[in-house]
Design an enzyme around this catalytic site. Sequence first.
Site, short mmCIF file in Angstrom:
data_model
loop_
_atom_site.label_atom_id
_atom_site.label_comp_id
_atom_site.label_asym_id
_atom_site.label_seq_id
_atom_site.Cartn_x
_atom_site.Cartn_y
_atom_site.Cartn_z
N GLU A 98 -7.54 -6.77 3.32
CA GLU A 98 -6.29 -7.18 3.98
C GLU A 98 -5.40 -5.99 4.30
OE1 GLU A 98 -4.25 -10.10 1.49
OE2 GLU A 98 -6.21 -10.88 0.88
N CYS A 111 0.71 -1.63 5.32
CA CYS A 111 0.24 -1.60 3.94
C CYS A 111 -1.27 -1.78 4.00
CB CYS A 111 0.91 -2.75 3.20
SG CYS A 111 0.29 -2.98 1.54
N CYS A 118 -10.66 -5.08 -6.90
CA CYS A 118 -10.01 -4.14 -7.82
C CYS A 118 -10.50 -4.43 -9.23
CB CYS A 118 -8.49 -4.34 -7.75
SG CYS A 118 -7.57 -3.18 -8.78
N CYS A 122 -4.84 -6.49 -13.62
CA CYS A 122 -3.43 -6.87 -13.85
C CYS A 122 -3.30 -8.39 -13.79
CB CYS A 122 -2.51 -6.22 -12.82
SG CYS A 122 -2.58 -4.42 -12.87
N CYS A 125 -1.92 -10.36 -10.52
CA CYS A 125 -2.36 -9.89 -9.20
C CYS A 125 -3.60 -10.63 -8.71
CB CYS A 125 -2.63 -8.39 -9.27
SG CYS A 125 -3.13 -7.69 -7.69
N LEU A 221 5.14 -0.37 -12.76
CA LEU A 221 5.50 -0.30 -14.18
C LEU A 221 5.50 -1.70 -14.82
CD1 LEU A 221 6.19 2.02 -16.07
CD2 LEU A 221 8.60 1.61 -15.62
N HIS A 222 6.35 -2.57 -14.31
CA HIS A 222 6.34 -4.00 -14.65
C HIS A 222 6.66 -4.37 -16.10
CE1 HIS A 222 4.86 -4.32 -10.67
NE2 HIS A 222 3.62 -4.00 -10.94
N CYS A 343 -0.82 -10.64 -1.88
CA CYS A 343 -1.84 -9.68 -1.50
C CYS A 343 -3.12 -9.97 -2.28
CB CYS A 343 -1.35 -8.27 -1.79
SG CYS A 343 -2.55 -7.05 -1.38
N1 SAH Z 1 -3.28 -0.80 -7.50
C1 SAH Z 1 -2.06 -0.27 -6.97
C2 SAH Z 1 -1.74 -0.72 -5.55
C3 SAH Z 1 -1.95 -2.16 -5.20
S1 SAH Z 1 -0.84 -3.34 -5.85
C4 SAH Z 1 -0.93 -0.59 -7.94
O1 SAH Z 1 -1.16 -1.26 -8.92
O2 SAH Z 1 0.17 -0.11 -7.70
C5 SAH Z 1 0.65 -3.10 -4.98
C6 SAH Z 1 1.88 -3.58 -5.71
O3 SAH Z 1 1.95 -5.02 -5.72
C7 SAH Z 1 1.89 -3.16 -7.16
O4 SAH Z 1 3.17 -2.73 -7.55
C8 SAH Z 1 1.49 -4.45 -7.85
O5 SAH Z 1 1.82 -4.42 -9.19
C9 SAH Z 1 2.23 -5.48 -7.02
N2 SAH Z 1 1.79 -6.85 -7.19
C10 SAH Z 1 0.56 -7.30 -7.48
N3 SAH Z 1 0.55 -8.64 -7.59
C11 SAH Z 1 1.80 -9.05 -7.32
C12 SAH Z 1 2.42 -10.34 -7.28
N4 SAH Z 1 1.74 -11.45 -7.52
N5 SAH Z 1 3.74 -10.38 -6.99
C13 SAH Z 1 4.44 -9.24 -6.75
N6 SAH Z 1 3.91 -8.01 -6.76
C14 SAH Z 1 2.60 -7.92 -7.08
#
Ligand code: SAH
Length: 353
Positions: A98, A111, A118, A122, A125, A221-222, A343
């Site tokens: 995507e 983007c 992946c 996480c 995600c 970071l989260h 995403c």
């Molecule tokens: N792997 C990389 C880049 C892809 S994710 C990373 O982890 O940064 C891109 C961003 O989207 C990251 O900050 C990720 O944590 C966030 N993301 C993933 N799932 C999400 C969701 N359901 N809602 C909001 N942000 C999300």
Amino acid sequence: MDQLSDRPEPLDLLSLSLEELRAYLVGLGQPSYRADQLYGWMYKGRAFDEMTNLPAPLIALLKEKALCTLPAVTKKLVSQIDGTVKFLFTLYDGQPIESVVMFYEHGISICISTQAGCRMGCKFCASTLNGKDRDLLPSEMLGQIIVAQREIGQRISNVVLMGIGEPLDNYDNVLKFLHLLGDEKGLCIGQRHVSLSTCGLADRIRQLSKEKLQITLSISLHAYSDEKRSELMPVNRKWNLNELLGACAEYFAATGRRISFEYTLIEGVNDQPDGAKRLALLLKRYMGDMPVHVNLIPVNPVKERGFVKSGVNAVEAFRKVLSDHGINATVRRKLGSDINASCGQLRHESKNC
Ligand code: SAH
């Protein structure tokens, strides 16, 4: 340079620099200006048969020995609200990925994905639901931009590596892509117009700091503590906050580039005001007076995950605590809310139907 003509065939032409392409064509007995012509066509998103100023025998030879394929558009969703375009592309081997194009006052951003799937796991995600199938080649990262530009008929000026995949888990291909991206005869997108987002592979961040790039590094970071972060992001069990934030400080010291932190707000999980205070203290402790920015993003619900996004008041309260502690924080503006599949969701659906 190694002997390009000795590499296994088919050779992936769009992953080569202009200099490498010239060497390859000269090795095939061609004048080097043919490489400039071919390079120009590839960056316009044209297939071999459309390269009208190249001789037919050369085209036939290239078809036999080399690859020049671009992602195919499988689905294109256009927001009726703000024009945001979301693409589901299919790569040459059928892999779905995507990309999203967003229109801002300062230019057009894309983007892009860096891997098909992946393996970082996480919890919030969608991109990681089925694991990783493979890394993307430099040509497949460029290809997303080339095809998107051709589709929208406008020049894209900014690139974020925040789509499917973990860019630092595909380090060599991403680095080559970043170098190709800036070429003025190609897409001519300089490093200051590029952001790379990572879930926190600290060893790779340290390696990246030695490349002396001018890109913006964005850290997902989260969470405000190791316990919370390890619950949400398995990568934290390998590289904890001490390792990660230490690597970030090193990155800033080496490049002078401000680091951006992404913080997804999940109701009842990581959005309490006390969490905001702990986050502010954590960033102060490691980053000191270095400039940092926190992007707050209410989580995008992924139906397989069951997380709920924080309400407007909780988001604002979180932002205020950060700002009261001297941490610059903004809530990410939401674009394309009518086509707002998370995403990775389109890829997931296309693989599971
Ligand atoms: N792997 C990389 C880049 C892809 S994710 C990373 O982890 O940064 C891109 C961003 O989207 C990251 O900050 C990720 O944590 C966030 N993301 C993933 N799932 C999400 C969701 N359901 N809602 C909001 N942000 C999300």
